[in-house]
Design an enzyme around this catalytic site. Sequence first.
Site, mmCIF file in Angstrom:
data_model
loop_
_atom_site.group_PDB
_atom_site.id
_atom_site.type_symbol
_atom_site.label_atom_id
_atom_site.label_comp_id
_atom_site.label_asym_id
_atom_site.label_seq_id
_atom_site.Cartn_x
_atom_site.Cartn_y
_atom_site.Cartn_z
ATOM 1 N N GLU A 214 0.833 -1.194 0.000
ATOM 2 C CA GLU A 214 0.000 0.000 0.000
ATOM 3 C C GLU A 214 0.872 1.250 0.000
ATOM 4 O O GLU A 214 1.892 1.294 0.681
ATOM 5 C CB GLU A 214 -0.903 0.001 1.247
ATOM 6 C CG GLU A 214 -1.707 -1.284 1.410
ATOM 7 C CD GLU A 214 -2.466 -1.358 2.719
ATOM 8 O OE1 GLU A 214 -2.871 -0.286 3.226
ATOM 9 O OE2 GLU A 214 -2.650 -2.473 3.251
ATOM 10 N N GLU A 323 -9.876 6.155 2.031
ATOM 11 C CA GLU A 323 -10.227 5.449 3.264
ATOM 12 C C GLU A 323 -10.237 6.454 4.419
ATOM 13 O O GLU A 323 -9.376 7.322 4.500
ATOM 14 C CB GLU A 323 -9.208 4.350 3.554
ATOM 15 C CG GLU A 323 -9.417 3.618 4.872
ATOM 16 C CD GLU A 323 -8.328 2.592 5.147
ATOM 17 O OE1 GLU A 323 -8.322 2.032 6.262
ATOM 18 O OE2 GLU A 323 -7.478 2.359 4.259
#
Length: 407
Positions: A214, A323
């Site tokens: 990520e 997110e």
Amino acid sequence: MAATTRACLVALVVALAFLFSEGPSMVASGSSAGGSVERLREARNFLRRVNKAPVISIQSPDGDIIDCVPISKQPAFDHPLLKNHIIQMQPSYHPYADSKIAPHPVTQTWHQNGKCPENTIPIRRTKEEDVLRASSVNWYGKKGPKDLQKFHPEASATSGAHQYAVASTAAGNYYGTEVNINLWKPVTETHDFSLTQLWIIAGSYSNNDLNTIETGWQVFQDLYGDNNTRLFIYWTRDAYQTTGCYNLCPGFVQTNNQIAIGGTLSPQSVYGGSQYEICVLVWKDPDSSNWWLQVGGIDVGYWPSNIFTHLADSASNVEWGGEVAPFENGQTSTQMGSGHFPSEGFGKASYIRNIQVVDSSNHLSSVNGLSLINPTPNCYNIQNGTSSNDWGTYIFYGGPGRNPNCS
């Protein structure tokens, strides 16, 4: 060995207008954040392990201290699987693509006061107050136990903990991705974080063998002590249970002396005004099998393939989007992206454009037929589209969080 590097036009100049002075030390009092003398002792022991002895240190105008650490002494090699690791100083190949336009280089604020010498890497120094903000010393820089069960979009539909607006590929075999990511500075509640990132995924969340790579940008006051927009990386190989953490913890091997992971990215985009972005590329080196990271055309370093299980081979899925992690249960007013819904479009909503994936032949190609994950569309939403011009495949995403339609 020659290859054509994928072009990324990056409208980014990393220069801060804000000056931060270093906060007061938390060593002096047992009543400081973190509480007991024992917790302070644990924090100091932790800092002695993670802060490697620098060749020089650079005081950044934004309050960071950048330590220039010998490349062979970096925290990556504290990982038990990397004790005898031989550093790959540069990738053997870059993904092939048609464009040859040179990307704009990424600069960071600490460059104003110096640069790291050759054969060192810049590391943002971890301070005692950083560690003491964590729920425990052992969980500093990790996705903490209160959220372990719901830390990935595939689990978000049944989760109230994290909220997502994400685009996802169909299942397949993938060897990387490249995107242009719009930069913003979302407003967050005190303990929340907001981020925009890509996920490279293999394995299963439900089986606790999920592997991820990520990277992107985040605003995370609890981790960094401010609300700056910062470059970050993360990885796990067991669904965040015991492995992985943010930035330069054991596992990621940095080879470049220009970019400080965890450093501030600036300027950010302005609602109705100038838009800024960074180009991020992650790909699996065909020779070494390591997963390389490139930011703004600079090869930053890599995740060695042997720290993974499923990602030692290939990814089964790639995702891109936003997110938000609320600290408390229930809805938060923390913004995602620009804090505005995707329907507002360019200059107002946050975007990710030129979404491409790397195939088994090390070629970059546009991806179509994305699935959209947005379990709370009245809080945070996402739209996608394609263009024949500079945008390729793209998404708009984001939202304000708590509002009259978002409960």
